[in-house]
Scaffold this motif. Structure first.
Motif, PDB file in Angstrom:
ATOM      1  N   PHE A 176      63.491 -30.768  65.527  1.00 13.94           N
ATOM      2  CA  PHE A 176      64.729 -30.166  65.755  1.00 13.94           C
ATOM      3  C   PHE A 176      64.953 -29.434  67.027  1.00 13.94           C
ATOM      4  O   PHE A 176      64.027 -28.979  67.649  1.00 13.94           O
ATOM      5  CB  PHE A 176      64.817 -28.946  64.627  1.00 13.94           C
ATOM      6  CG  PHE A 176      64.474 -29.615  63.173  1.00 13.94           C
ATOM      7  CD1 PHE A 176      65.475 -30.267  62.570  1.00 13.94           C
ATOM      8  CD2 PHE A 176      63.365 -29.300  62.286  1.00 13.94           C
ATOM      9  CE1 PHE A 176      65.180 -30.702  61.124  1.00 13.94           C
ATOM     10  CE2 PHE A 176      63.085 -29.902  61.356  1.00 13.94           C
ATOM     11  CZ  PHE A 176      64.059 -30.649  60.574  1.00 13.94           C
ATOM     12  N   ARG A 177      66.190 -29.206  67.462  1.00 16.51           N
ATOM     13  CA  ARG A 177      66.380 -28.323  68.537  1.00 16.51           C
ATOM     14  C   ARG A 177      66.648 -26.998  67.875  1.00 16.51           C
ATOM     15  O   ARG A 177      67.750 -26.904  66.970  1.00 16.51           O
ATOM     16  CB  ARG A 177      67.576 -28.717  69.221  1.00 16.51           C
ATOM     17  CG  ARG A 177      67.796 -27.824  70.403  1.00 16.51           C
ATOM     18  CD  ARG A 177      69.050 -28.480  71.398  1.00 16.51           C
ATOM     19  NE  ARG A 177      70.263 -28.179  70.761  1.00 16.51           N
ATOM     20  CZ  ARG A 177      71.277 -28.579  71.213  1.00 16.51           C
ATOM     21  NH1 ARG A 177      71.311 -29.244  72.453  1.00 16.51           N
ATOM     22  NH2 ARG A 177      72.463 -28.584  70.623  1.00 16.51           N
ATOM     23  N   ILE A 178      66.315 -25.943  68.342  1.00 15.79           N
ATOM     24  CA  ILE A 178      66.206 -24.556  67.635  1.00 15.79           C
ATOM     25  C   ILE A 178      67.140 -23.716  68.553  1.00 15.79           C
ATOM     26  O   ILE A 178      67.065 -23.504  69.833  1.00 15.79           O
ATOM     27  CB  ILE A 178      64.835 -23.840  67.777  1.00 15.79           C
ATOM     28  CG1 ILE A 178      63.913 -24.737  66.796  1.00 15.79           C
ATOM     29  CG2 ILE A 178      65.015 -22.505  67.099  1.00 15.79           C
ATOM     30  CD1 ILE A 178      64.475 -25.000  65.258  1.00 15.79           C
TER      31      ILE A 178
ATOM     32  N   PRO B 232      55.426 -18.529  69.568  1.00 18.60           N
ATOM     33  CA  PRO B 232      56.768 -18.393  69.386  1.00 18.60           C
ATOM     34  C   PRO B 232      57.877 -19.373  69.946  1.00 18.60           C
ATOM     35  O   PRO B 232      57.312 -20.145  71.014  1.00 18.60           O
ATOM     36  CB  PRO B 232      57.051 -16.990  70.271  1.00 18.60           C
ATOM     37  CG  PRO B 232      55.555 -16.262  70.084  1.00 18.60           C
ATOM     38  CD  PRO B 232      54.561 -17.497  70.114  1.00 18.60           C
ATOM     39  N   ILE B 233      58.992 -19.704  69.168  1.00 16.47           N
ATOM     40  CA  ILE B 233      59.847 -20.673  69.931  1.00 16.47           C
ATOM     41  C   ILE B 233      60.985 -19.956  70.449  1.00 16.47           C
ATOM     42  O   ILE B 233      61.668 -18.906  70.129  1.00 16.47           O
ATOM     43  CB  ILE B 233      60.459 -21.212  68.559  1.00 16.47           C
ATOM     44  CG1 ILE B 233      59.406 -22.154  67.471  1.00 16.47           C
ATOM     45  CG2 ILE B 233      61.705 -22.230  68.940  1.00 16.47           C
ATOM     46  CD1 ILE B 233      59.718 -22.444  66.401  1.00 16.47           C
TER      47      ILE B 233
ATOM     48  N   VAL C  28      61.207 -28.807  68.667  1.00 16.97           N
ATOM     49  CA  VAL C  28      60.098 -28.519  67.792  1.00 16.97           C
ATOM     50  C   VAL C  28      59.883 -29.442  66.734  1.00 16.97           C
ATOM     51  O   VAL C  28      60.943 -30.007  66.429  1.00 16.97           O
ATOM     52  CB  VAL C  28      59.968 -27.014  67.142  1.00 16.97           C
ATOM     53  CG1 VAL C  28      59.815 -25.866  68.448  1.00 16.97           C
ATOM     54  CG2 VAL C  28      61.057 -26.768  66.314  1.00 16.97           C
ATOM     55  N   TYR C  29      58.787 -29.539  66.234  1.00 17.17           N
ATOM     56  CA  TYR C  29      58.386 -30.778  65.243  1.00 17.17           C
ATOM     57  C   TYR C  29      58.074 -29.831  63.980  1.00 17.17           C
ATOM     58  O   TYR C  29      56.843 -29.095  64.080  1.00 17.17           O
ATOM     59  CB  TYR C  29      57.066 -31.572  65.594  1.00 17.17           C
ATOM     60  CG  TYR C  29      56.686 -32.598  64.694  1.00 17.17           C
ATOM     61  CD1 TYR C  29      57.504 -33.733  64.651  1.00 17.17           C
ATOM     62  CD2 TYR C  29      55.467 -32.206  64.250  1.00 17.17           C
ATOM     63  CE1 TYR C  29      57.102 -34.842  63.554  1.00 17.17           C
ATOM     64  CE2 TYR C  29      55.114 -33.419  63.347  1.00 17.17           C
ATOM     65  CZ  TYR C  29      55.519 -34.615  63.113  1.00 17.17           C
ATOM     66  OH  TYR C  29      55.160 -35.570  62.247  1.00 17.17           O
ATOM     67  N   LEU C  30      58.755 -29.765  63.076  1.00 17.97           N
ATOM     68  CA  LEU C  30      58.721 -29.162  61.770  1.00 17.97           C
ATOM     69  C   LEU C  30      58.996 -29.716  60.397  1.00 17.97           C
ATOM     70  O   LEU C  30      59.646 -30.646  60.625  1.00 17.97           O
ATOM     71  CB  LEU C  30      59.384 -27.687  61.901  1.00 17.97           C
ATOM     72  CG  LEU C  30      59.110 -26.902  63.160  1.00 17.97           C
ATOM     73  CD1 LEU C  30      60.139 -25.908  63.103  1.00 17.97           C
ATOM     74  CD2 LEU C  30      57.646 -26.088  62.926  1.00 17.97           C
TER      75      LEU C  30
ATOM     76  N   GLY D 204      66.739 -34.420  64.253  1.00 20.42           N
ATOM     77  CA  GLY D 204      67.448 -34.660  65.482  1.00 20.42           C
ATOM     78  C   GLY D 204      68.466 -33.322  65.381  1.00 20.42           C
ATOM     79  O   GLY D 204      69.327 -33.018  66.247  1.00 20.42           O
ATOM     80  N   ASP D 205      68.512 -32.556  64.242  1.00 15.98           N
ATOM     81  CA  ASP D 205      69.726 -31.703  63.844  1.00 15.98           C
ATOM     82  C   ASP D 205      69.278 -30.424  64.977  1.00 15.98           C
ATOM     83  O   ASP D 205      68.152 -30.055  65.348  1.00 15.98           O
ATOM     84  CB  ASP D 205      69.586 -31.246  62.482  1.00 15.98           C
ATOM     85  CG  ASP D 205      70.518 -32.062  61.462  1.00 15.98           C
ATOM     86  OD1 ASP D 205      71.067 -32.976  62.111  1.00 15.98           O
ATOM     87  OD2 ASP D 205      70.447 -31.708  60.381  1.00 15.98           O
ATOM     88  N   THR D 206      70.500 -29.643  65.164  1.00 15.58           N
ATOM     89  CA  THR D 206      70.252 -28.298  65.771  1.00 15.58           C
ATOM     90  C   THR D 206      70.372 -27.426  64.720  1.00 15.58           C
ATOM     91  O   THR D 206      71.013 -27.486  63.882  1.00 15.58           O
ATOM     92  CB  THR D 206      71.502 -28.007  66.848  1.00 15.58           C
ATOM     93  OG1 THR D 206      71.491 -28.861  67.786  1.00 15.58           O
ATOM     94  CG2 THR D 206      71.453 -26.615  67.143  1.00 15.58           C
ATOM     95  N   VAL D 207      69.263 -26.611  64.631  1.00 17.43           N
ATOM     96  CA  VAL D 207      69.045 -25.605  63.714  1.00 17.43           C
ATOM     97  C   VAL D 207      69.086 -24.320  64.077  1.00 17.43           C
ATOM     98  O   VAL D 207      68.536 -23.916  65.191  1.00 17.43           O
ATOM     99  CB  VAL D 207      67.699 -25.623  63.160  1.00 17.43           C
ATOM    100  CG1 VAL D 207      67.300 -24.876  61.794  1.00 17.43           C
ATOM    101  CG2 VAL D 207      67.238 -26.918  62.356  1.00 17.43           C
TER     102      VAL D 207
END
Length: 271
Positions: free
Chosen positions: A184-186, A225-226, A232-234, A262-265
């Motif tokens: 995901f892209r955070i 921390p992000i 990230v891989y979650l 691949g979603d933006t979270v």
């Protein structure tokens, strides 16, 4: 690459890198010194989250066959979610214990649903679980050739089926598996904040052994921390808090299984 190799490679992706040395009074040190107790806590958490008879998330278990009658293909003991992919947790020991618990619970579920008599498979799974934990206590981790696998349990169950002349399909250790957790892209709001995550399982572990989850030194299972726009891989449910300058927000809960690869979270700090 065969099924077992694909499974091991996928699992090692989240276990290969060693965690930093743990402080003597930290939760991870407690885990390394009390492996059997840690395993019991982890296994109970998984069993309670999904229900002991349903450790695999809905829709991911292999289709059932009434009364164990043979339909022409083997019954896989481990499924695509097996191995702790629902709980991305840093550190080889944690991931190994999660993997053993998942493999044992999922195999029990598969065999029970297909109505295989318990005395046909319980000794084989008990032996797998015991040998796996013994290997962990001896300092071994997943990926070593001498580490016990479900292949031996599957062979023993199949031998029992043949010896008894039962009309049941044979078992196989693993089914065809795809990927595990997602990438995901955070997006952090506000952008200057840093998001901190810890798997809910590890949060429960800290509380169970009396370590304060809000204390990063005592409960040292928090991920790094992000930052805003970081990939990230979650996978799974996490405890979440934010660092806003010198301040930390209260701990809340966030479920990444609601999102696709691949979603933006968006992780939004509450002021």
């Amino acid at each position: 690459m065969n099924k077992a190799a694909r499974f091991t490679a996928r699992l090692l992706l989240t276990t290969f890198f060693a965690a930093p040395a743990a402080a003597a009074d930290s939760a991870s040190h407690h885990m390394s010194e009390n492996i059997d107790e840690a395993y019991t806590i982890i296994k109970d958490f998984i069993a309670q989250k999904y229900g002991r008879d349903h450790p695999v998330p809905p829709g991911e278990a292999e289709s059932e066959t009434p009364n164990g009658e043979e339909p022409g293909y083997p019954l896989a003991l481990a499924q695509c979610s097996t191995g702790g992919d629902n709980y991305v947790s840093e550190g080889p020991l944690r991931q190994t214990l999660i993997a053993i618990a998942f493999m044992t619970l999922v195999a029990e579920q598969q065999l029970s649903r297909a109505k295989y008599p318990p005395d046909l498979w319980e000794p084989a799974l008990d032996d797998f679980e015991t040998k796996a934990l013994n290997s962990v206590n001896e300092g071994k981790r997943l990926g070593f050739e001498e580490w016990p696998s479900l292949e031996n349990a599957s062979e023993e169950i199949n031998n029992n089926i043949r010896t008894r002349g039962m009309k049941m399909r044979p078992t196989t250790p693993f089914s065809e598996c795809g990927g595990g957790p997602a990438r995901f892209r955070i997006h952090v709001e506000p952008n200057s904040a840093r998001a901190m995550l810890m798997p809910k399982m590890m949060y429960t572990y800290c509380k169970t052994i009396g370590k304060d989850p809000s204390n990063r030194e005592a409960c040292d299972f928090w991920h790094a921390p992000i930052e805003h726009e970081q990939w990230v891989y979650l996978g799974g449910v996490y405890k979440l808090r934010f660092q806003l300058g010198a301040n930390l927000t209260p701990i809340e809960e966030f479920d990444f299984d609601r999102y696709l690869d691949g979603d933006t979270v968006v992780l939004r700090a509450k002021h």
